[in-house]
Write a protein that holds these residues in place. Sequence first.
Motif, short mmCIF file in Angstrom:
data_model
loop_
_atom_site.label_atom_id
_atom_site.label_comp_id
_atom_site.label_asym_id
_atom_site.label_seq_id
_atom_site.Cartn_x
_atom_site.Cartn_y
_atom_site.Cartn_z
N ALA A 1 -3.44 -1.90 7.48
CA ALA A 1 -2.10 -1.84 6.89
C ALA A 1 -2.08 -2.51 5.51
CB ALA A 1 -1.09 -2.50 7.82
N GLU A 2 -2.90 -3.57 5.34
CA GLU A 2 -2.90 -4.27 4.04
C GLU A 2 -3.34 -3.36 2.90
OE1 GLU A 2 -5.40 -7.63 4.53
OE2 GLU A 2 -3.97 -8.76 5.81
N LYS A 3 -4.16 -2.36 3.20
CA LYS A 3 -4.67 -1.48 2.16
C LYS A 3 -3.60 -0.51 1.63
CE LYS A 3 -9.37 -1.65 3.99
NZ LYS A 3 -10.52 -0.88 4.51
N PHE A 4 -2.46 -0.44 2.33
CA PHE A 4 -1.39 0.46 1.90
C PHE A 4 -0.27 -0.29 1.18
CE2 PHE A 4 -3.56 2.96 5.05
CZ PHE A 4 -3.43 4.27 4.61
N GLY A 5 -0.52 -1.56 0.80
CA GLY A 5 0.52 -2.36 0.17
C GLY A 5 1.07 -1.74 -1.12
N ILE A 6 0.18 -1.28 -2.00
CA ILE A 6 0.63 -0.70 -3.27
C ILE A 6 1.44 0.56 -3.04
CG2 ILE A 6 -0.17 0.33 -5.44
CD1 ILE A 6 -2.58 -1.52 -5.32
N GLU A 7 0.97 1.44 -2.11
CA GLU A 7 1.69 2.69 -1.83
C GLU A 7 3.06 2.40 -1.23
OE1 GLU A 7 -0.52 6.13 -0.28
OE2 GLU A 7 -2.25 4.78 -0.21
N LEU A 8 3.14 1.37 -0.38
CA LEU A 8 4.43 1.02 0.22
C LEU A 8 5.43 0.60 -0.86
CD1 LEU A 8 3.25 -0.98 3.36
CD2 LEU A 8 4.40 1.23 3.38
N LYS A 9 4.97 -0.21 -1.83
CA LYS A 9 5.86 -0.65 -2.91
C LYS A 9 6.29 0.53 -3.77
CE LYS A 9 4.12 -5.38 -3.27
NZ LYS A 9 3.43 -6.38 -4.17
N SER A 10 5.35 1.42 -4.08
CA SER A 10 5.70 2.56 -4.94
C SER A 10 6.66 3.51 -4.24
CB SER A 10 4.44 3.31 -5.35
OG SER A 10 3.79 3.86 -4.21
N ARG A 11 6.60 3.58 -2.90
CA ARG A 11 7.49 4.47 -2.14
C ARG A 11 8.71 3.72 -1.62
NH1 ARG A 11 5.18 8.96 0.20
NH2 ARG A 11 7.33 9.33 0.87
N HIS A 12 8.82 2.43 -1.94
CA HIS A 12 9.93 1.61 -1.46
C HIS A 12 10.02 1.63 0.07
CE1 HIS A 12 11.23 1.24 -5.63
NE2 HIS A 12 11.21 2.57 -5.73
N VAL B 1 3.08 7.08 5.61
CA VAL B 1 3.49 6.79 4.24
C VAL B 1 3.76 8.07 3.47
CG1 VAL B 1 2.69 5.81 2.05
CG2 VAL B 1 2.29 4.57 4.19
N LYS B 2 2.92 9.08 3.70
CA LYS B 2 3.05 10.33 2.94
C LYS B 2 4.33 11.08 3.29
CE LYS B 2 -0.61 12.79 2.39
NZ LYS B 2 -1.75 13.71 2.65
N TYR B 3 4.68 11.12 4.59
CA TYR B 3 5.79 11.98 5.02
C TYR B 3 7.06 11.21 5.35
CZ TYR B 3 2.18 15.53 5.38
OH TYR B 3 1.16 16.40 5.10
N ALA C 1 3.90 17.24 -3.71
CA ALA C 1 3.98 15.79 -3.49
C ALA C 1 3.29 15.36 -2.21
CB ALA C 1 5.44 15.35 -3.49
N VAL C 2 3.30 16.21 -1.21
CA VAL C 2 2.77 15.82 0.09
C VAL C 2 1.75 16.82 0.59
CG1 VAL C 2 4.76 14.48 0.79
CG2 VAL C 2 4.75 16.93 1.20
N SER C 3 1.07 17.50 -0.27
CA SER C 3 0.09 18.50 0.16
C SER C 3 -1.06 17.82 0.88
CB SER C 3 -0.42 19.27 -1.05
OG SER C 3 -1.08 18.40 -1.94
N GLY C 4 -1.71 18.55 1.77
CA GLY C 4 -2.84 18.00 2.51
C GLY C 4 -3.54 19.09 3.29
#
Length: 463
Positions: free
Chosen positions: A322-333, A367-369, A418-421
């Motif tokens: 979970a710590e590795k997603f800290g930046i993405e969490l902030k950018s996605r609020h 986080v993505k969806y 934005a959410v392609s995969g």
Amino acid sequence: MNKLGRKLFTSITVAVLLIFVMFVLLANLFMPKYYIYKTKEQLGEAVKTISALQEANWAVAIPQLEQQYRVTIVYDNLRKSENDLNESFKQQLATKRVTLNKFWITDESLLKVKAGTRVNIIYDQGKLKSSFYASFIPKGETIVLIGLSMAYISDTIRMINEFILILALCSVLIIVSVVWLLSYRMTKPLKELGQVAKDISELRFRKARVDTRDEIGELAESINAMSDKLSAAHADLSRKNVSLKRFMSDMTHELKTPVSLIQAYAEGIQDGLDDGSYAATILRQNENMARLIDEFLNFSKIERDELELKPVAVKDLFHECAEKFGIELKSRHLQFVIRDELPGNPLIEADPDKIRMVFHNLLGNAVKYAAGERIDVHFGKQDEEIVFAMSNHFAGEIADASQLWEPFYVEESSRHKAVSGTGLGLAIVKTVLERHGFRCHIETKDQTIRFYIYFKENSPYST
């Protein structure tokens, strides 16, 4: 009647006829000897009884002995001449309604009787179609004749053969009816099973209608179960083929975009149009391509890799991911809301790298969806299992949540840049968990999606 019915009928009929033929042969071969043997045995019992009686009163017991052993008993003085004895015996036998046209006792036989020896003689009566079996024994100064009339054994055997023939004909008629009925009842379900098997081989899956409670019924149940499983497997394979085609289309689209951009910006650099951002764009698009290819390769080898099982602290491993997603969490609020109801720091036996991949894919998917402001995580205990749950709100509609586990599946509502995969992340999650023997499932309700994982706690490693 079908082939199997005819085969059953022919086999059983031939077997029955062979049995009747054997009876006839045995009757003709052994019946005469057996008949004489039984007659001799019957006379022997009477002789034995008479010999055991006292001379003073044995003659009184003759009527009772004749009735008991069904024989004829006459006697006379052993000192009489041969002719006198013959005449006396013939008259006595005639008095007892035993008519003989041939009867004599020779001097040689008389000498044997006088010497105390039992003499057995069979008198063939010719036209009377009978024989007279006589035993001569001495009883003091008396010669005793114990005789028994026998019908011609050939006539008896002929009657037995006629009876066997009639019995054979009746039996064949009964066998025809019984075998036809049995073969119809046996071969009808077999024919049905054959047709069902043929339909299954042509991918027309259906069930056999067989209600017998025997091996054929068990075979029908097995074929029906096989038909259901093959039908489900075929439907699943067809669905995966559709997903694969969709994946190939998506993969082509995903790769075509960065390749096209890389080519365009590379040509721009070559033509001297670089404003300083072209190289960064090329690197970013290259990273996107590398990510797609890595995800595809991970999925292709996930089932081949050997599991390196070790004690794993499941809560610690999740927090590490979970710590590795800290930046993405902030950018996605977004924020993680963790509710920990799991006492202590229990361990599971698993491959840490594979479980790390599970958490990473689940977190990345959430986080993505995620459409809300939070992602909820819950640790708990249910019986002997550790329960991990993750939920978040999402936008769009999910028709069938179970399809999210399938490889190459991407919801139509999420197909935008934005959410392609690739749709491989959750497929990797399910494959890893199944290889470890852990359960998992998805629930969707009120625009909320929940992922559940049930880890088996490894008691020896628990703290």
